[in-house]
Design a protein around this motif. Structure first.
Motif, PDB file in Angstrom:
ATOM      1  N   ARG A   4     -14.361-173.890 -35.506  1.00 41.46           N
ATOM      2  CA  ARG A   4     -13.168-173.950 -36.364  1.00 41.46           C
ATOM      3  C   ARG A   4     -13.433-174.774 -37.626  1.00 41.46           C
ATOM      4  O   ARG A   4     -13.061-174.372 -38.730  1.00 41.46           O
ATOM      5  CB  ARG A   4     -11.974-174.519 -35.612  1.00 41.46           C
ATOM      6  CG  ARG A   4     -10.723-174.624 -36.513  1.00 41.46           C
ATOM      7  CD  ARG A   4      -9.462-174.984 -35.769  1.00 41.46           C
ATOM      8  NE  ARG A   4      -9.060-173.982 -34.815  1.00 41.46           N
ATOM      9  CZ  ARG A   4      -8.383-172.865 -35.116  1.00 41.46           C
ATOM     10  NH1 ARG A   4      -8.080-172.604 -36.365  1.00 41.46           N
ATOM     11  NH2 ARG A   4      -8.042-172.026 -34.175  1.00 41.46           N
ATOM     12  N   ALA A   5     -14.098-175.914 -37.482  1.00 38.82           N
ATOM     13  CA  ALA A   5     -14.370-176.761 -38.648  1.00 38.82           C
ATOM     14  C   ALA A   5     -15.252-176.036 -39.665  1.00 38.82           C
ATOM     15  O   ALA A   5     -15.005-176.108 -40.870  1.00 38.82           O
ATOM     16  CB  ALA A   5     -15.025-178.074 -38.206  1.00 38.82           C
ATOM     17  N   VAL A   6     -16.269-175.321 -39.198  1.00 37.58           N
ATOM     18  CA  VAL A   6     -17.150-174.578 -40.109  1.00 37.58           C
ATOM     19  C   VAL A   6     -16.367-173.465 -40.801  1.00 37.58           C
ATOM     20  O   VAL A   6     -16.484-173.278 -42.016  1.00 37.58           O
ATOM     21  CB  VAL A   6     -18.378-174.013 -39.369  1.00 37.58           C
ATOM     22  CG1 VAL A   6     -19.183-173.077 -40.273  1.00 37.58           C
ATOM     23  CG2 VAL A   6     -19.256-175.157 -38.862  1.00 37.58           C
ATOM     24  N   VAL A   7     -15.569-172.726 -40.056  1.00 34.48           N
ATOM     25  CA  VAL A   7     -14.788-171.625 -40.640  1.00 34.48           C
ATOM     26  C   VAL A   7     -13.795-172.159 -41.664  1.00 34.48           C
ATOM     27  O   VAL A   7     -13.679-171.613 -42.771  1.00 34.48           O
ATOM     28  CB  VAL A   7     -14.080-170.813 -39.534  1.00 34.48           C
ATOM     29  CG1 VAL A   7     -13.077-169.833 -40.123  1.00 34.48           C
ATOM     30  CG2 VAL A   7     -15.112-170.079 -38.676  1.00 34.48           C
ATOM     31  N   GLU A   8     -13.100-173.221 -41.330  1.00 29.26           N
ATOM     32  CA  GLU A   8     -12.146-173.792 -42.285  1.00 29.26           C
ATOM     33  C   GLU A   8     -12.847-174.308 -43.535  1.00 29.26           C
ATOM     34  O   GLU A   8     -12.350-174.134 -44.653  1.00 29.26           O
ATOM     35  CB  GLU A   8     -11.319-174.884 -41.614  1.00 29.26           C
ATOM     36  CG  GLU A   8     -10.325-174.307 -40.622  1.00 29.26           C
ATOM     37  CD  GLU A   8      -9.552-175.360 -39.840  1.00 29.26           C
ATOM     38  OE1 GLU A   8      -9.885-176.571 -39.931  1.00 29.26           O
ATOM     39  OE2 GLU A   8      -8.599-174.965 -39.126  1.00 29.26           O
ATOM     40  N   GLU A   9     -14.021-174.904 -43.378  1.00 29.12           N
ATOM     41  CA  GLU A   9     -14.787-175.368 -44.539  1.00 29.12           C
ATOM     42  C   GLU A   9     -15.278-174.179 -45.368  1.00 29.12           C
ATOM     43  O   GLU A   9     -15.254-174.225 -46.599  1.00 29.12           O
ATOM     44  CB  GLU A   9     -15.956-176.249 -44.101  1.00 29.12           C
ATOM     45  CG  GLU A   9     -16.838-176.733 -45.237  1.00 29.12           C
ATOM     46  CD  GLU A   9     -16.137-177.619 -46.255  1.00 29.12           C
ATOM     47  OE1 GLU A   9     -16.748-177.851 -47.321  1.00 29.12           O
ATOM     48  OE2 GLU A   9     -15.002-178.091 -46.013  1.00 29.12           O
ATOM     49  N   LEU A  10     -15.716-173.125 -44.706  1.00 30.33           N
ATOM     50  CA  LEU A  10     -16.150-171.924 -45.422  1.00 30.33           C
ATOM     51  C   LEU A  10     -14.997-171.370 -46.258  1.00 30.33           C
ATOM     52  O   LEU A  10     -15.175-171.064 -47.449  1.00 30.33           O
ATOM     53  CB  LEU A  10     -16.663-170.864 -44.443  1.00 30.33           C
ATOM     54  CG  LEU A  10     -17.060-169.525 -45.071  1.00 30.33           C
ATOM     55  CD1 LEU A  10     -18.269-169.688 -45.988  1.00 30.33           C
ATOM     56  CD2 LEU A  10     -17.332-168.500 -43.981  1.00 30.33           C
ATOM     57  N   LEU A  11     -13.833-171.246 -45.670  1.00 31.77           N
ATOM     58  CA  LEU A  11     -12.677-170.720 -46.402  1.00 31.77           C
ATOM     59  C   LEU A  11     -12.314-171.627 -47.569  1.00 31.77           C
ATOM     60  O   LEU A  11     -11.976-171.147 -48.659  1.00 31.77           O
ATOM     61  CB  LEU A  11     -11.491-170.535 -45.455  1.00 31.77           C
ATOM     62  CG  LEU A  11     -11.692-169.500 -44.346  1.00 31.77           C
ATOM     63  CD1 LEU A  11     -10.533-169.536 -43.378  1.00 31.77           C
ATOM     64  CD2 LEU A  11     -11.907-168.103 -44.914  1.00 31.77           C
ATOM     65  N   ARG A  12     -12.401-172.930 -47.360  1.00 30.15           N
ATOM     66  CA  ARG A  12     -12.121-173.871 -48.453  1.00 30.15           C
ATOM     67  C   ARG A  12     -13.116-173.678 -49.597  1.00 30.15           C
ATOM     68  O   ARG A  12     -12.738-173.608 -50.759  1.00 30.15           O
ATOM     69  CB  ARG A  12     -12.179-175.312 -47.928  1.00 30.15           C
ATOM     70  CG  ARG A  12     -11.710-176.353 -48.956  1.00 30.15           C
ATOM     71  CD  ARG A  12     -12.011-177.772 -48.515  1.00 30.15           C
ATOM     72  NE  ARG A  12     -13.446-178.067 -48.533  1.00 30.15           N
ATOM     73  CZ  ARG A  12     -14.176-178.222 -49.640  1.00 30.15           C
ATOM     74  NH1 ARG A  12     -13.629-178.083 -50.826  1.00 30.15           N
ATOM     75  NH2 ARG A  12     -15.472-178.497 -49.558  1.00 30.15           N
ATOM     76  N   ARG A  13     -14.397-173.562 -49.250  1.00 33.89           N
ATOM     77  CA  ARG A  13     -15.421-173.373 -50.283  1.00 33.89           C
ATOM     78  C   ARG A  13     -15.261-172.038 -50.990  1.00 33.89           C
ATOM     79  O   ARG A  13     -15.467-171.958 -52.212  1.00 33.89           O
ATOM     80  CB  ARG A  13     -16.824-173.477 -49.673  1.00 33.89           C
ATOM     81  CG  ARG A  13     -17.181-174.886 -49.256  1.00 33.89           C
ATOM     82  CD  ARG A  13     -18.597-174.971 -48.752  1.00 33.89           C
ATOM     83  NE  ARG A  13     -18.891-176.274 -48.189  1.00 33.89           N
ATOM     84  CZ  ARG A  13     -20.110-176.702 -47.920  1.00 33.89           C
ATOM     85  NH1 ARG A  13     -21.168-175.923 -48.156  1.00 33.89           N
ATOM     86  NH2 ARG A  13     -20.294-177.894 -47.406  1.00 33.89           N
ATOM     87  N   ILE A  14     -14.925-170.992 -50.268  1.00 30.58           N
ATOM     88  CA  ILE A  14     -14.686-169.695 -50.916  1.00 30.58           C
ATOM     89  C   ILE A  14     -13.577-169.847 -51.948  1.00 30.58           C
ATOM     90  O   ILE A  14     -13.655-169.302 -53.049  1.00 30.58           O
ATOM     91  CB  ILE A  14     -14.359-168.604 -49.874  1.00 30.58           C
ATOM     92  CG1 ILE A  14     -15.613-168.282 -49.049  1.00 30.58           C
ATOM     93  CG2 ILE A  14     -13.814-167.353 -50.552  1.00 30.58           C
ATOM     94  CD1 ILE A  14     -15.359-167.389 -47.846  1.00 30.58           C
ATOM     95  N   GLY A  15     -12.566-170.630 -51.621  1.00 32.42           N
ATOM     96  CA  GLY A  15     -11.464-170.868 -52.551  1.00 32.42           C
ATOM     97  C   GLY A  15     -11.878-171.594 -53.816  1.00 32.42           C
ATOM     98  O   GLY A  15     -11.253-171.428 -54.860  1.00 32.42           O
ATOM     99  N   THR A  16     -12.962-172.378 -53.749  1.00 31.02           N
ATOM    100  CA  THR A  16     -13.421-173.094 -54.947  1.00 31.02           C
ATOM    101  C   THR A  16     -14.253-172.199 -55.863  1.00 31.02           C
ATOM    102  O   THR A  16     -14.396-172.488 -57.040  1.00 31.02           O
ATOM    103  CB  THR A  16     -14.268-174.339 -54.596  1.00 31.02           C
ATOM    104  OG1 THR A  16     -15.497-173.931 -54.008  1.00 31.02           O
ATOM    105  CG2 THR A  16     -13.508-175.278 -53.678  1.00 31.02           C
TER     106      THR A  16
END
Length: 145
Positions: A4-16
């Protein structure tokens, strides 16, 4: 890191929108597939739509995606993240505008990710490919109804 932490970080980075920073979360070798008809992969209008296998490919995907969309007119709605061990499924809707045609579109998607040792090793996208294709079709194309 948990799946979950990796997926949430991935989504956050995609947003940047920083392709190199996003790609850091992908394994050096991975399984990346997009659920599109094989004949449609690599079309000039949608070059980011193709299978990939490396971290460098992941960065290229995000660069190509940005080059072909109006960045000020991008939104993604994440409806749900489902986790089962190393696997995650992200459900949502993308809202973008095709740079070459100026046409806005919405496409529902499911993203299946596998996380191993803190890195994404599988990235399979299932999306409304018809909505994307229609947004990029030139005016007067026979395929547009």
């Amino acid at each position: 890191m948990t799946t979950r932490a990796v997926v949430e970080e991935l989504l956050r980075r995609i947003g940047t929108g920083d392709p190199e920073h996003i790609a850091e979360l992908y394994a050096e070798r991975g399984d990346w597939k997009l659920d599109w008809p094989e004949a449609e992969h690599g079309r000039a209008a949608t070059p980011w739509i193709r299978h990939r296998s490396t971290r460098a490919d992941a960065a290229a995907h995000y660069r190509e995606l940005a080059e072909h969309h109006v960045l000020e007119d991008v939104a993604t709605v994440i409806e749900r993240i489902l986790i089962d061990g190393d696997d995650a499924v992200v459900l949502g809707e993308i809202r973008q505008t095709a740079r070459p045609t100026g046409r806005a579109y919405r496409a529902r998607f499911a993203l299946h990710l596998t996380v191993e040792n803190g890195l994404v090793t599988r990235h399979h996208v299932y999306e409304d490919s018809l909505a994307v294709a229609q947004a990029f079709e030139p005016e007067g194309s026979e395929e547009r109804g």
